[in-house]
Design an enzyme around this catalytic site. Structure first.
Site, PDB file in Angstrom:
ATOM      1  N   CYS A  12       0.831  -1.191   0.000  1.00  0.00           N
ATOM      2  CA  CYS A  12       0.000   0.000   0.000  1.00  0.00           C
ATOM      3  C   CYS A  12       0.868   1.243   0.000  1.00  0.00           C
ATOM      4  CB  CYS A  12      -0.934   0.005   1.205  1.00  0.00           C
ATOM      5  SG  CYS A  12      -0.082   0.331   2.734  1.00  0.00           S
ATOM      6  N   CYS A  15       2.507   2.106   3.272  1.00  0.00           N
ATOM      7  CA  CYS A  15       3.765   1.412   3.588  1.00  0.00           C
ATOM      8  C   CYS A  15       4.894   2.083   2.826  1.00  0.00           C
ATOM      9  CB  CYS A  15       3.723  -0.041   3.150  1.00  0.00           C
ATOM     10  SG  CYS A  15       2.234  -0.889   3.613  1.00  0.00           S
ATOM     11  N   ASP A 416       8.074  34.648 -24.447  1.00  0.00           N
ATOM     12  CA  ASP A 416       9.132  35.024 -25.366  1.00  0.00           C
ATOM     13  C   ASP A 416       8.442  35.268 -26.718  1.00  0.00           C
ATOM     14  OD1 ASP A 416      11.749  35.321 -26.308  1.00  0.00           O
ATOM     15  OD2 ASP A 416      11.785  33.258 -27.001  1.00  0.00           O
ATOM     16  N   ASP A 606      11.118  29.219 -26.153  1.00  0.00           N
ATOM     17  CA  ASP A 606      11.573  28.073 -26.932  1.00  0.00           C
ATOM     18  C   ASP A 606      12.982  27.676 -26.503  1.00  0.00           C
ATOM     19  OD1 ASP A 606      12.977  30.175 -27.900  1.00  0.00           O
ATOM     20  OD2 ASP A 606      12.519  29.831 -30.001  1.00  0.00           O
ATOM     21  N   ASP A 610      16.997  31.510 -24.058  1.00  0.00           N
ATOM     22  CA  ASP A 610      16.278  31.888 -22.847  1.00  0.00           C
ATOM     23  C   ASP A 610      16.190  30.781 -21.797  1.00  0.00           C
ATOM     24  OD1 ASP A 610      14.367  30.401 -24.099  1.00  0.00           O
ATOM     25  OD2 ASP A 610      13.233  32.133 -24.797  1.00  0.00           O
TER      26      ASP A 610
HETATM   27  P1  ADP Z   1      13.696  36.541 -29.064  1.00  0.00           P
HETATM   28  O1  ADP Z   1      13.678  37.215 -27.751  1.00  0.00           O
HETATM   29  O2  ADP Z   1      12.746  37.181 -30.014  1.00  0.00           O
HETATM   30  O3  ADP Z   1      13.527  35.068 -28.986  1.00  0.00           O
HETATM   31  P2  ADP Z   1      16.581  36.335 -29.236  1.00  0.00           P
HETATM   32  O4  ADP Z   1      16.913  36.772 -27.858  1.00  0.00           O
HETATM   33  O5  ADP Z   1      16.722  34.902 -29.549  1.00  0.00           O
HETATM   34  O6  ADP Z   1      15.128  36.826 -29.664  1.00  0.00           O
HETATM   35  O7  ADP Z   1      17.437  37.172 -30.266  1.00  0.00           O
HETATM   36  C1  ADP Z   1      17.346  38.577 -30.293  1.00  0.00           C
HETATM   37  C2  ADP Z   1      17.888  39.155 -31.542  1.00  0.00           C
HETATM   38  O8  ADP Z   1      19.267  38.830 -31.692  1.00  0.00           O
HETATM   39  C3  ADP Z   1      17.224  38.658 -32.804  1.00  0.00           C
HETATM   40  O9  ADP Z   1      16.064  39.363 -33.085  1.00  0.00           O
HETATM   41  C4  ADP Z   1      18.319  38.902 -33.830  1.00  0.00           C
HETATM   42  O10 ADP Z   1      18.286  40.222 -34.269  1.00  0.00           O
HETATM   43  C5  ADP Z   1      19.586  38.670 -33.064  1.00  0.00           C
HETATM   44  N1  ADP Z   1      20.077  37.293 -33.271  1.00  0.00           N
HETATM   45  C6  ADP Z   1      20.140  36.304 -32.343  1.00  0.00           C
HETATM   46  N2  ADP Z   1      20.656  35.205 -32.873  1.00  0.00           N
HETATM   47  C7  ADP Z   1      20.893  35.455 -34.179  1.00  0.00           C
HETATM   48  C8  ADP Z   1      21.409  34.692 -35.269  1.00  0.00           C
HETATM   49  N3  ADP Z   1      21.759  33.426 -35.141  1.00  0.00           N
HETATM   50  N4  ADP Z   1      21.526  35.304 -36.453  1.00  0.00           N
HETATM   51  C9  ADP Z   1      21.165  36.598 -36.617  1.00  0.00           C
HETATM   52  N5  ADP Z   1      20.658  37.346 -35.644  1.00  0.00           N
HETATM   53  C10 ADP Z   1      20.530  36.815 -34.427  1.00  0.00           C
HETATM   54 MG    MG Z   2      14.049  33.160 -28.330  1.00  0.00          MG
END
Ligand code: ADP
Ligand code: MG
Length: 722
Positions: A12, A15, A416, A606, A610
């Site tokens: 159970c 336990c 985000d 995603d 972040d």
């Molecule tokens: P969000 O908060 O919209 O998810 P991110 O924090 O992932 O955006 O990225 C913020 C910004 O940084 C993007 O809008 C882009 O301008 C720039 N950035 C991030 N990674 C890349 C990449 N691999 N190539 C080009 N630009 C990028």
């Molecule tokens: Mg992002």
């Protein structure tokens, strides 16, 4: 380090809680947790442990509480054992008790038959005893039906565990004999056992139903390896070809090489519409093949395939217990001694005063009969387990009961932007150039972006659409979160990213007012051009935000690293309350912390850039399909559907789970308290007490699985469509 042991023949839940408490007290482990539902013991240790010795140690402790418990460690981490270990109906203190301890199957069957016969005979003797007023018949009936309980009570008593259920039942019934209530003594024993039996069956049934809802484990793979062979999915290698026939589960992740079919992916994503796949399409393990025969080129080992990963998450889910579960476990520990203490008082004090021993001993027996907190200990965790099962049915993985419980307190949702509110599939709308061709700009960008996982990166690589030129060497690749990418291409410095990145390298770039995210490309500190990409809001985002409000969320906030103009536009389209743009990952954490000061917040992302925010939130929710592995790891809840509207679904399930758990607590405690009071007033009898004990447990357990019915409508739809 985490170890999972299999524990079998655990009777159970009460336990189980006691064993867990004893193991913790032993201070042998950093952390230990028994999962009654899955039949598992999870051990965390700060160093490598000897699994054989540990299993023996756990088994030794466990057996002090319940006989016949087996603890094993499966190197492969529990794949096969889980299913067996859940047929707990066999190992409980009810009709089947001890049957499982006999080793041979035949011996077991025979033993069980003898037990059943004795039990039936006991019932007949009870009736005979009542009709013919024969006390001897009643005593015989008692021995036939209750000998095992008495025996276990005796054994436990020797071990110094007086407050075990068997012992309490024995004392209660023996006391009933002592005051001359012969038929009642026998009847209570019989009903107790029937009740226990039904309760075990109900637990068993519920567990199986819940597991069925979450069952995505493929049992075999039909691999084409010198002819056709059926093997364990674990033994299939990357690059092999497996065939999947209609009705079978896709065993490993891969790409369709031949054939086409419609797949049911509802187990993975909660999506009820069948997914049509043909040559070249990616398929995920755990989906069910509906129509045609397909052959799949395996791209991932079983342990890295979707089905295994999801199972792993579900398995660890119930180890994170909710506050209610922890409370009930603690409560259970003092409930029994308290009621037994009361029983003693009731038996002695009023009897001495009034001289009416008969009446007050009878009342104390009622107390003893309801002194087990089983209904609570079983049904509360089962309710949460059901909630987790129901969530997984709609494509939401909840990594612990605690998150399901906390979801009810949330008043702020922080989202985000990219990949969460928007699709994260960027299309190129413009390419601006300066002293370079469009193709050059795109190629330089694609060369760098092919190393990144960011949705922008994936889109640019896709738009470029060609194989990378192998003679070009990309070295010193660096991803700067929230800004972009830097690398050396054939020894020359190349940058691709937003304004911040350009400014940090003091590059004079040409601004333009095209709407969209701007990816500036520079070589050797010289601006070459800009790719403008645009994303779309997901179809259901607006509805989802609205539905969060309906469900009582006060604030919906959007955070993004993207430019303010785009952020505002998307924010308006989605209908969020507040928008914060141009944030670096660490700024997102700060913004979230501000929100956390004002209320209880979930963060949904995603996980690209972040993951720290996900980890910081009260509850982190990740997009499972589009999200990164890091996100799924850091998150507490994973939306396999990638749809924001799933948050509403899981909130509903959380609410329903809470309601059911509350109902069970009120039912179990309420009925017991009422019976105690009635007992004191001399109105309740032992029959009622037995109902308050096992009958209520049974009802509570059945009530628990109601949470699974949550998505019935959606399931029906699915059936209709077929
Ligand atoms: P969000 O908060 O919209 O998810 P991110 O924090 O992932 O955006 O990225 C913020 C910004 O940084 C993007 O809008 C882009 O301008 C720039 N950035 C991030 N990674 C890349 C990449 N691999 N190539 C080009 N630009 C990028
Ligand atoms: Mg992002």
């Amino acid at each position: 380090m985490k170890y999972i042991f299999q524990i079998r023949h655990l009777g159970c839940a009460n336990c189980s809680a006691k064993i867990e408490h004893a193991l913790r007290r032993s201070k042998q482990f950093q952390h230990i947790e028994i999962n009654f539902m899955l039949g598992e013991v999870q051990v965390r240790a700060d160093r490598a442990i000897d699994v054989v010795k540990t299993a023996a140690f756990i088994e030794k402790i466990a057996n002090q509480y319940e006989d016949g418990i087996k603890v094993t460690y499966d190197v492969d981490n529990s794949e096969e054992h889980r299913h067996e270990s859940c047929t707990k109906g066999e190992c409980a203190a009810g009709l089947d008790a001890e049957g499982t301890h006999t080793d041979s199957k035949e011996g077991q069957g025979l033993y069980r038959r003898i037990k059943y016969t004795a039990f039936i005979l006991g019932i007949i003797l009870l009736l005979g005893g009542i009709v013919f007023k024969q006390d001897k018949m009643l005593i015989l009936a008692y021995l036939l039906t209750g000998y095992d309980i008495v025996w276990m009570a005796f054994k436990n008593c020797i071990k110094g565990r007086m407050l075990d259920e068997n012992f309490l039942m024995t004392i209660a019934t023996v006391a009933a004999f002592a005051i001359g209530e012969y038929p009642e003594a026998v009847a209570v024993m019989i009903f107790y056992k029937i009740g226990e039996y039904m309760q075990d069956k109900a637990v068993d049934y519920s567990t199986r139903e819940i597991e069925k809802a979450m069952d995505i484990r493929p049992d075999f793979a039909r691999v084409l390896r010198d002819g056709e062979r059926i093997v364990n999915p674990k033994d299939v290698n990357i690059g092999e070809l497996v065939e999947v026939r209609p009705g079978e589960k896709i065993p490993l992740d891969g790409v369709v090489a031949e054939g086409s079919s419609a797949l049911d992916t509802s187990m993975l994503t909660g999506e009820s519409l069948p997914l049509t796949v043909g040559k070249g399409d990616e398929v995920l393990s755990g989906s069910i093949n509906h129509e045609g025969v397909i052959r799949i080129h395996v791209t991932k080992l079983f342990k890295h395939s979707t089905a295994s990963k999801i199972l792993e998450l579900i398995q660890s889910a119930s180890s994170k217990k909710s506050k209610s579960e922890n409370f009930i476990t603690k409560f259970a520990r003092w409930y029994t001694p308290l009621v037994v203490g009361l029983a003693l008082l009731v038996a002695v004090v009023p009897s001495v005063i009034t001289g009416n021993w008969q009446e007050w001993v009878y009342t104390s027996i009622i107390f003893l009969v309801i002194s087990c907190p089983c209904a609570l200990v079983v049904s509360v965790p089962l309710g949460f387990f059901g909630g987790i099962g129901a969530a997984s049915k709609v494509g939401v993985l909840v990594k612990g009961s605690n998150y399901l419980e906390e979801l009810n307190q949330i008043d702020t949702v922080v989202l985000d932007k990219t990949g969460t509110i928007t699709k994260g599939r960027f299309g190129i709308t413009h390419i601006m150039t300066k002293d370079a061709s469009e193709n050059e700009v795109l190629e330089y960008a694609a060369l760098l972006e092919s190393f990144s996982n960011h949705p922008i990166a994936k889109s640019i690589v896709k738009a470029y659409g060609r194989e990378m030129n192998q003679s070009i060497k990309v070295t010193h690749f660096k991803e700067i979160s929230g800004e972009g990418l830097a690398a050396k291409v054939n020894g020359e410095d190349v940058l691709a990213g937003n304004e911040k990145l350009m400014m940090r390298h003091s590059i004079t770039y040409e601004k333009n007012d095209k709407l969209g995210s701007h990816v500036y490309v520079a070589k050797e500190n010289k601006y070459l051009g800009c790719i403008i990409v645009a994303d779309e809001i997901k179809e259901d985002s607006k509805e989802a935000v609205k539905s969060l409000k309906v469900r009582g969320i006060k604030r919906v906030v959007m955070l993004t690293g993207d430019k303010k103009e785009i952020a505002d536009q998307i924010g308006k389209e989605a209908g969020v309350d507040e928008v914060y743009a141009e944030l670096l990952p660490q700024d997102k954490v700060m913004k979230l912390e501000e929100e956390l000061k004002q209320g209880r917040a979930v963060f949904v992302g995603d996980g690209i850039n972040d993951a720290p925010v996900l980890a910081r939130a009260d509850i982190g929710i990740a997009m499972g399909g589009a999200g990164s592995d890091a996100a799924i790891e850091a998150a507490d809840i994973v939306l396999m559907t990638d749809r924001l509207s799933s948050i509403g679904d899981v909130m509903d399930i959380a609410k329903k789970t809470r309601r059911i758990v509350t109902e069970n607590i009120i039912l179990a405690l309420g009925v017991k308290v009422i019976v105690l009071v009635l007992g004191l007033l001399g109105i309740a009898n032992m029959w009622l007490a037995v109902f308050a004990d096992v009958g209520v447990s049974f009802l509570a357990v059945l009530n628990s699985i109601r949470v699974l019915g949550h998505n019935k409508g959606h399931m029906l739809e699915m059936v209709k469509k077929r």
